[in-house]
Design a protein around this motif. Structure first.
Motif, PDB file in Angstrom:
ATOM      1  N   GLN A 283       0.869  -1.176   0.000  1.00 40.26           N
ATOM      2  CA  GLN A 283       0.000   0.000   0.000  1.00 40.26           C
ATOM      3  C   GLN A 283       0.905   1.225   0.000  1.00 40.26           C
ATOM      4  N   ARG A 284       0.533   2.240  -0.788  1.00 43.93           N
ATOM      5  CA  ARG A 284       1.347   3.448  -0.820  1.00 43.93           C
ATOM      6  C   ARG A 284       0.501   4.660  -1.204  1.00 43.93           C
ATOM      7  N   ASN A 285       0.999   5.842  -0.856  1.00 43.25           N
ATOM      8  CA  ASN A 285       0.408   7.096  -1.301  1.00 43.25           C
ATOM      9  C   ASN A 285       0.946   7.440  -2.681  1.00 43.25           C
ATOM     10  N   GLY A 286       0.282   8.354  -3.333  1.00 43.39           N
ATOM     11  CA  GLY A 286       0.755   8.816  -4.627  1.00 43.39           C
ATOM     12  C   GLY A 286       1.286  10.227  -4.517  1.00 43.39           C
ATOM     13  N   ASN A 287       1.017  11.056  -5.498  1.00 44.77           N
ATOM     14  CA  ASN A 287       1.527  12.422  -5.497  1.00 44.77           C
ATOM     15  C   ASN A 287       0.419  13.462  -5.400  1.00 44.77           C
ATOM     16  N   ALA A 288      -0.780  13.031  -4.967  1.00 44.89           N
ATOM     17  CA  ALA A 288      -1.889  13.973  -4.806  1.00 44.89           C
ATOM     18  C   ALA A 288      -1.867  14.648  -3.438  1.00 44.89           C
ATOM     19  N   ASN A 289      -0.949  14.209  -2.582  1.00 40.92           N
ATOM     20  CA  ASN A 289      -0.749  14.798  -1.256  1.00 40.92           C
ATOM     21  C   ASN A 289      -1.989  14.710  -0.365  1.00 40.92           C
ATOM     22  N   LEU A 290      -2.773  13.647  -0.547  1.00 40.15           N
ATOM     23  CA  LEU A 290      -3.913  13.429   0.334  1.00 40.15           C
ATOM     24  C   LEU A 290      -3.512  12.644   1.575  1.00 40.15           C
ATOM     25  N   TYR A 291      -2.584  11.731   1.416  1.00 43.74           N
ATOM     26  CA  TYR A 291      -2.028  10.930   2.512  1.00 43.74           C
ATOM     27  C   TYR A 291      -3.109  10.242   3.333  1.00 43.74           C
ATOM     28  N   SER A 292      -4.148   9.760   2.689  1.00 46.35           N
ATOM     29  CA  SER A 292      -5.215   9.070   3.402  1.00 46.35           C
ATOM     30  C   SER A 292      -4.841   7.608   3.624  1.00 46.35           C
ATOM     31  N   SER A 293      -5.436   7.025   4.634  1.00 49.42           N
ATOM     32  CA  SER A 293      -5.148   5.625   4.938  1.00 49.42           C
ATOM     33  C   SER A 293      -5.770   4.718   3.886  1.00 49.42           C
ATOM     34  N   HIS A 294      -5.197   3.550   3.693  1.00 46.90           N
ATOM     35  CA  HIS A 294      -5.739   2.589   2.735  1.00 46.90           C
ATOM     36  C   HIS A 294      -6.402   1.404   3.438  1.00 46.90           C
ATOM     37  N   THR A 295      -5.733   0.766   4.371  1.00 48.04           N
ATOM     38  CA  THR A 295      -6.294  -0.349   5.148  1.00 48.04           C
ATOM     39  C   THR A 295      -6.514  -1.604   4.301  1.00 48.04           C
ATOM     40  N   ALA A 296      -5.897  -2.700   4.639  1.00 41.20           N
ATOM     41  CA  ALA A 296      -6.131  -3.983   3.967  1.00 41.20           C
ATOM     42  C   ALA A 296      -6.203  -5.068   5.028  1.00 41.20           C
ATOM     43  N   THR A 297      -7.162  -5.928   4.969  1.00 36.71           N
ATOM     44  CA  THR A 297      -7.290  -7.045   5.909  1.00 36.71           C
ATOM     45  C   THR A 297      -7.288  -8.333   5.117  1.00 36.71           C
ATOM     46  N   VAL A 298      -6.402  -9.241   5.397  1.00 35.68           N
ATOM     47  CA  VAL A 298      -6.287 -10.488   4.637  1.00 35.68           C
ATOM     48  C   VAL A 298      -6.401 -11.669   5.586  1.00 35.68           C
ATOM     49  N   TYR A 299      -7.321 -12.566   5.355  1.00 30.72           N
ATOM     50  CA  TYR A 299      -7.404 -13.831   6.077  1.00 30.72           C
ATOM     51  C   TYR A 299      -7.157 -14.966   5.084  1.00 30.72           C
ATOM     52  N   PHE A 300      -6.838 -16.108   5.546  1.00 31.83           N
ATOM     53  CA  PHE A 300      -6.845 -17.306   4.715  1.00 31.83           C
ATOM     54  C   PHE A 300      -7.519 -18.462   5.452  1.00 31.83           C
ATOM     55  N   TYR A 301      -6.999 -18.874   6.612  1.00 30.44           N
ATOM     56  CA  TYR A 301      -7.522 -20.000   7.396  1.00 30.44           C
ATOM     57  C   TYR A 301      -7.499 -21.302   6.607  1.00 30.44           C
ATOM     58  N   SER A 302      -6.777 -21.340   5.517  1.00 30.12           N
ATOM     59  CA  SER A 302      -6.719 -22.513   4.650  1.00 30.12           C
ATOM     60  C   SER A 302      -5.329 -22.590   4.037  1.00 30.12           C
ATOM     61  N   ASP A 303      -5.112 -23.568   3.179  1.00 32.02           N
ATOM     62  CA  ASP A 303      -3.767 -23.864   2.684  1.00 32.02           C
ATOM     63  C   ASP A 303      -3.631 -23.602   1.184  1.00 32.02           C
ATOM     64  N   ASN A 304      -2.369 -23.417   0.762  1.00 34.64           N
ATOM     65  CA  ASN A 304      -2.007 -23.379  -0.655  1.00 34.64           C
ATOM     66  C   ASN A 304      -2.710 -22.282  -1.454  1.00 34.64           C
ATOM     67  N   ASN A 305      -2.911 -21.143  -0.819  1.00 31.67           N
ATOM     68  CA  ASN A 305      -3.471 -19.991  -1.516  1.00 31.67           C
ATOM     69  C   ASN A 305      -2.356 -19.044  -1.938  1.00 31.67           C
ATOM     70  N   SER A 306      -2.569 -18.336  -3.044  1.00 28.74           N
ATOM     71  CA  SER A 306      -1.579 -17.388  -3.540  1.00 28.74           C
ATOM     72  C   SER A 306      -2.277 -16.121  -4.023  1.00 28.74           C
ATOM     73  N   PHE A 307      -1.921 -14.968  -3.418  1.00 26.57           N
ATOM     74  CA  PHE A 307      -2.558 -13.702  -3.777  1.00 26.57           C
ATOM     75  C   PHE A 307      -1.538 -12.573  -3.866  1.00 26.57           C
ATOM     76  N   TYR A 308      -1.824 -11.646  -4.750  1.00 27.30           N
ATOM     77  CA  TYR A 308      -1.040 -10.414  -4.893  1.00 27.30           C
ATOM     78  C   TYR A 308      -2.001  -9.251  -4.726  1.00 27.30           C
ATOM     79  N   VAL A 309      -1.854  -8.492  -3.652  1.00 26.68           N
ATOM     80  CA  VAL A 309      -2.805  -7.449  -3.291  1.00 26.68           C
ATOM     81  C   VAL A 309      -2.114  -6.092  -3.326  1.00 26.68           C
ATOM     82  N   VAL A 310      -2.725  -5.133  -4.014  1.00 27.20           N
ATOM     83  CA  VAL A 310      -2.151  -3.795  -4.148  1.00 27.20           C
ATOM     84  C   VAL A 310      -3.217  -2.742  -3.896  1.00 27.20           C
TER      85      VAL A 310
END
Length: 263
Positions: free
Chosen positions: A161-188
């Protein structure tokens, strides 16, 4: 203190407001642990409990007001965070705005499974899911929060997670669960504007991606609990607000595929 198989590298620069607390779970082993922590700036913290063996951890925090700590609902009262074997964690956080101007960034965890691979950055970015080196755009105000809680084994997660160049600097927040096996994710989640994403799956073998970009205040909540693996891709972008919630219970023997794009 000399512990032969255990390699610790702790580096904390700037002032004594930086802190590193590593606590061992009672009665457990940390054989062959490779832990490297680097903090450069002010008010950076690492609070970690761990157990079992062969975990490799790399934490880097640059700037101010960054924290890597336990998930509140587990915390010090439970067996602690990580508490699994052969996990590889790489967390980095950065804020470039200076003392008093960096919103608090948190990376929390629990893991509690084995052989998971997690690479996550806040205030930095990767060029792709397999990139191993974080870069930054020099205009980061902090305020990111990830709350990771895997529990399963052989999962792979990378993202940022990152800010850009709009100078808003707001939070993004990401919550990731799995509770299982052999999962593959790319989150942006990137550039300015509140994003918020929640991803959860309790069935094995899912692959997918979640990408929210632009200055719009997007929102996504995905579950994917099903009887068969799912190939998943959600993209929400542009400067106007997007919103999405998906719950899937796939019952086909061939599996499922989901693709959502909102511009």
């Amino acid at each position: 203190m000399t512990v032969s198989p255990l390699l610790l590298s702790l580096n904390s620069l700037a002032d004594n407001k930086n802190s590193v607390i590593v606590g061992q779970v009672s009665g457990a082993s940390t054989d062959n642990l490779n832990l490297s922590i680097e903090q450069i700036g002010y008010n950076n913290k690492v609070n970690l409990k761990l157990a079992h063996n062969n975990n490799a951890l790399l934490f880097k925090q640059t700037g101010n007001n960054n924290e890597i700590s336990w998930v509140p609902q587990w915390g010090q009262q439970s067996s602690g965070d990580l508490d699994g074997a052969s996990n590889s964690l790489h967390f980095e956080q950065m804020c470039t705005r200076g003392v008093g101007n960096c919103n608090k960034s948190d990376i929390q965890m629990h893991i509690y499974g084995d052989s998971n691979s997690v690479r996550w950055g806040q205030g930095l970015f990767l060029t792709g899911a397999t990139d191993t080196t974080f870069a930054n755009d020099g205009d980061e105000g902090g305020g990111h929060t990830l709350n990771l809680d895997i529990h399963g084994s052989n999962n792979s997660l990378s993202g940022y997670q990152r800010n850009g160049n709009a100078n808003l600097y707001s939070s993004h927040t990401a919550t990731v669960y799995f509770y299982s096996d052999n999962n593959s994710f790319y989150v942006v989640q990137e550039t300015d504007g509140t994003k918020t994403a929640t991803l959860k799956t309790t069935n094995d073998g899912n692959t997918g991606s979640l990408n929210q970009s632009g200055s719009g205040a997007h929102n996504a909540s995905v579950t994917l609990t099903g009887s068969y693996p799912t190939t998943f891709n959600l993209t929400q972008q542009s400067n106007s607000a997007q919103s999405y919630s998906l719950t899937q219970n796939c019952q086909t023997s061939a599996g499922c595929s989901v693709n959502v794009t909102q511009n």
